[in-house]
Design an enzyme around this catalytic site. Structure first.
Site, PDB file in Angstrom:
ATOM      1  N   GLY A 165      20.895  10.394 -48.307  1.00 11.58           N
ATOM      2  CA  GLY A 165      19.573  10.249 -48.874  1.00 11.58           C
ATOM      3  C   GLY A 165      18.582  11.104 -48.106  1.00 11.58           C
ATOM      4  O   GLY A 165      18.692  11.236 -46.902  1.00 11.58           O
ATOM      5  N   HIS A 216      29.550   0.311 -50.504  1.00 15.32           N
ATOM      6  CA  HIS A 216      28.998   1.342 -49.616  1.00 15.32           C
ATOM      7  C   HIS A 216      28.054   0.695 -48.614  1.00 15.32           C
ATOM      8  O   HIS A 216      26.830   0.703 -48.806  1.00 15.32           O
ATOM      9  CB  HIS A 216      28.285   2.386 -50.477  1.00 15.32           C
ATOM     10  CG  HIS A 216      27.615   3.490 -49.701  1.00 15.32           C
ATOM     11  ND1 HIS A 216      28.004   3.900 -48.460  1.00 15.32           N
ATOM     12  CD2 HIS A 216      26.566   4.289 -50.055  1.00 15.32           C
ATOM     13  CE1 HIS A 216      27.241   4.895 -48.063  1.00 15.32           C
ATOM     14  NE2 HIS A 216      26.355   5.159 -48.991  1.00 15.32           N
ATOM     15  N   CYS A 220      23.257   7.665 -44.862  1.00 20.35           N
ATOM     16  CA  CYS A 220      24.594   7.246 -45.303  1.00 20.35           C
ATOM     17  C   CYS A 220      25.724   7.820 -44.465  1.00 20.35           C
ATOM     18  O   CYS A 220      26.851   7.331 -44.517  1.00 20.35           O
ATOM     19  CB  CYS A 220      24.827   7.666 -46.749  1.00 20.35           C
ATOM     20  SG  CYS A 220      23.469   7.218 -47.822  1.00 20.35           S
ATOM     21  N   CYS A 259      27.208  12.255 -49.422  1.00 14.68           N
ATOM     22  CA  CYS A 259      25.854  12.768 -49.611  1.00 14.68           C
ATOM     23  C   CYS A 259      24.924  11.868 -48.790  1.00 14.68           C
ATOM     24  O   CYS A 259      25.290  10.757 -48.432  1.00 14.68           O
ATOM     25  CB  CYS A 259      25.471  12.733 -51.075  1.00 14.68           C
ATOM     26  SG  CYS A 259      25.716  11.120 -51.839  1.00 14.68           S
TER      27      CYS A 259
END
Lengths: 461, 317
Positions: free
Chosen positions: A426, A392, A137, A424
């Protein structure tokens, strides 16, 4: 240097006059600033070899599979933003040293080819290279950091960092063949957890209630809607001319997409309360308080400050620091709570010095946790909405946050000096970057009444 | 109210005596301690209230002060920190400028003032303890006045008597000079500390204001120089510049290291008429326009130039 010391002595005499009539000049010597490392006050000078951002643009963010970009190929999403950073700054594209594109879900080599093709569509000559980067991300932000680092290291002087994701074309998929070692290595096994489960883990472990998550989601929609309505995104969104194919009739229509289509301005707490938990029975994470699956792209043009001044380009922002940290994969959402302090410290600042935050709302649970853990003022975070409302598009998020953050800091004026972007990641990581507002943006917007002067440095108090 | 941001720290601002919308700003890099300087000529466009730059001249060292010529509408005198006095013609392109560079002072030139009555000469004061008299056509100074024991921070012509000027020095004295006399004609031990600026009253040719490091401004009558007519207290730090109003006999403006620009009426008991704290660093330059009544300009080390009407908020949009 003698002259400089003499002038300093004379000025010092004006401020600290010695009572004797003789020109008994006080001894002046250089000393370490007594405010120490906490230098949020305007003590950071502008050096010519700072890496500055002179342009940051994004496409609108649209719902995957159903939104405005559902029939748009990934390279057709990237090309317009690459073209925009060149056209708007009137830069000669052959001067760009490298293009780094953050992109996550597509197969690596194929997507890298597509991005190279997009650069050709955007008018870049063959001499400009391109590569992709994948830190899940944070890929868009990692691209910005990579280009800034390369410029600082002297590999080239001008670089473009971009982010691209078409979640219509590529969806998040499960790892095919799971290595049996995951039976022994629990953290490796936790990397394979669906993101929604990590959200539930965060909510449960740190006590974030469904109510808090839903309220955060509503606030995100409300702020994004207000920003869109007041035209705040107009400066950063590049309209994309593309096609939409009607799913029923198959008729193709040319459209221009320039508005984020994921925002639901009229969402109420009642609407969200009706949604069932999406990942775990009796869970708190729903489709309404999680980020949307979206398509989008963004691009950021970076160069050395000396070059920007020479070219007469307004400096939108200054790249100050970047930090990537690792956290427990089962609660990957806490990434920003660890990454932000790291990046802020590495920039020589304190958390209080940061005026604006863009924290990716992957899930309202982790977003709410991070704000609480760091003790941030919600009025300073995601002021124009976040991923719950906007969407996102994984690889593009970092780059689009740069565009949104710097535009907002420019609007807010001189006292909005430092901003942080964080997300954050993954598989248990977090990334954060500290950007400083450009000091030579074109319009001067500091005409605000200041009730009290707080310009004394911390050591004077 | 229009604001202009200069890339360097501001040092002095002067309105043009010919054009009511024109002003010049002297700036120096790194607070005038080390680095280059630049002179900006700005125009106050009436349509959109904004300050636009007409032309800018770069100098090798900081520019500490400016003076507009009273005889030619495009000539500008710049007092440069490397000891030189440069004459600029704004009508010529920057490549043809400066038209003259006069290098006689051995230390920083701190102020320049053009003779408003004779219109052919100007004086510059320097940290080498001297004041020099120049005319625009001559390549060397006409006369050097050397009596002060320390830096001469300011020298200003008397608005009525074409050969009289006053100098303010770090040796804590004001000296009145007549260019036709041998030495200074009067020495006023005005303050206990350094005097940073002086100015003559435009309506009473015997009144002088002196601004000092002791944070006060004193008004002196040269006929009775032992006791000041008024002592104006109110600044929190040394007062950097003082300027009598060209329109009101009793009004003067001052700017100080306490980051404020103050307006005073020295004939009134509580003399402070207005205080403007728009600057966020030392306010070092202030000027009152001769052509537009009530128009003030100020600049400071915060790299901003403000132009506003007396009574209004300089920071209002």
């Amino acid at each position: 240097m003698e002259k400089a010391l003499h002038r300093q002595r004379i000025l010092l005499q004006h401020l600290q006059p010695s009572s004797s009539q003789t020109s008994d000049s006080p001894a002046i010597s250089a000393s370490i600033c007594s405010a120490g490392e906490a230098a949020g006050y305007h003590r950071k000078p502008a050096f010519d070899d700072d890496v500055v951002i002179v342009a940051a643009y994004r496409t609108a963010i649209c719902k995957a599979k159903r939104g405005g970009f559902k029939d748009t190929l990934a390279d057709d999403l990237l090309a317009p933003v690459l073209k925009a950073v060149i056209e708007k700054t009137r830069l000669n594209p052959s001067e760009v040293g490298d293009i780094v594109v953050g992109t996550v879900l597509a197969p690596g080599s194929t997507r890298a080819m597509e991005c190279r093709m997009a650069a050709f569509y955007a008018g870049f000559p063959e001499t400009v290279p391109l590569r992709t980067v994948n830190r899940q991300c944070s890929s868009g932000l990692q691209a910005v950091a990579d280009v800034a680092t390369a410029i600082k290291a002297g590999l080239y002087d001008i670089g473009i960092a971009a982010g691209l994701e078409s979640m219509t074309v590529n969806s998040i998929s499960v790892v095919g063949q799971v290595n049996p070692k995951v039976e022994i290595f629990t953290q490796a096994r936790d990397c394979l957890l669906p993101m929604g489960i990590t959200s539930e883990n965060v909510a449960q472990r740190f006590g974030v209630t469904r109510q808090e998550q839903d309220l955060a989601a509503i606030e995100s929609h409300r702020r994004a809607a207000a920003a869109t309505a007041s035209g705040k995104f107009k400066d950063e969104i590049i309209p994309v001319n593309t096609k939409i194919v009607d799913p029923k009739t198959g008729v193709e229509k040319r459209v221009t997409i320039s508005v984020d289509d994921g925002i639901r301005p009229n969402t109420t707490i009642a609407d969200l309360a009706k949604l069932k938990p999406a990942f775990k029975k009796d869970g708190t994470t729903t489709a309404g308080n999680a980020s949307q699956v979206s398509d989008g792209a963004g691009a950021v043009l970076l160069m050395k400050r000396s070059l920007a001044v020479q070219k007469g380009l307004p400096i939108l922002g200054v790249f100050r620091s970047f930090a990537a940290v690792g956290v427990d994969p089962s609660v990957m959402g806490i990434g920003p709570a660890v990454a932000i302090p790291a990046a802020v410290k590495s920039a020589g600042l304190q958390l209080d010095d940061i005026n604006l935050f863009e924290i990716n709302e992957a899930f309202a649970s982790q977003y709410v946790y991070c704000i609480k853990k760091l003790g941030l003022d919600p009025e300073k975070v995601n002021v124009n909405g976040g991923a719950v409302a906007l969407g996102h598009p994984l690889g593009a998020t970092g780059a689009r946050c740069v565009a949104t953050l710097l535009s907002e800091m420019k609007r807010r004026g001189k006292d909005c000096r430092f901003g942080v972007i964080s997300m954050c990641i993954g598989s248990g990581m977090g990334a954060a970057a500290v950007l400083e507002r450009g000091d030579c943006v074109d319009e001067l917007c500091n005409a605000r009444m200041v009730p009290t002067h707080t310009h004394l440095s911390k050591d004077a108090k | 109210m229009p604001v202009f941001k200069t890339p360097f720290n501001g040092y002095s601002v002067k309105f043009s005596p010919f054009y009511e919308s024109r002003l010049a700003v002297a700036t120096a890099q790194n607070f005038g301690i080390l680095g280059n300087g630049r002179v900006h000529v700005l125009d106050l466009s009436p349509a959109a209230p904004a300050l636009t730059e007409l032309v800018a001249f770069d100098t090798a060292d900081g520019v500490y002060d400016l003076a507009w010529s009273e005889s030619h509408d495009s000539l500008l005198i710049a007092a440069v920190a490397d000891g030189s006095v440069k004459i600029y013609d704004t009508a010529l392109p920057p490549t043809a400028n400066p038209i003259r560079s006069l290098h006689e002072h051995t230390r920083e030139v701190h102020s320049a003032d053009y003779n408003p009555t004779r219109r052919d000469s100007f004086i510059t004061s320097s940290w080498d303890d001297t004041v020099k008299l120049w005319t625009v056509d001559r390549p060397t100074s006409v006369r050097t006045f050397k009596e002060h024991a320390y830096c001469v921070y300011n020298a200003t012509w008397n608005p009525r008597h074409s050969d009289v000027f006053c100098s303010a020095s770090g040796d804590c004295t004001l000296r009145i000079w007549d260019v036709r006399e041998m030495g200074s004609t009067m020495i006023i031990p005005a303050h206990e500390f350094e005097i940073l600026a002086c100015d003559w009253n435009k309506y009473d040719d015997c009144l002088i204001a002196s601004a000092s490091v002791d944070k006060s401004i004193k008004i002196w009558d040269v006929r009775n120089y032992r006791v000041p007519i008024a002592v104006l207290n109110g600044h929190g730090y040394a007062v950097r510049k003082v300027k009598f109003s060209p329109h009101k006999r009793n009004l003067l403006a001052s700017c100080s290291y306490d980051m404020t620009v103050c307006l005073w009426d020295f004939m009134v008991e509580d003399a402070l008429v207005g205080r403007y704290d728009h600057h966020t660093e030392f306010a070092v330059g202030v000027d009152m326009s001769v052509l537009v009544e009530g128009l003030l300009a100020s600049t400071g080390w915060d790299e901003l130039v403000y132009v506003w009407q007396q009574g209004m908020d300089p920071r209002a949009v």
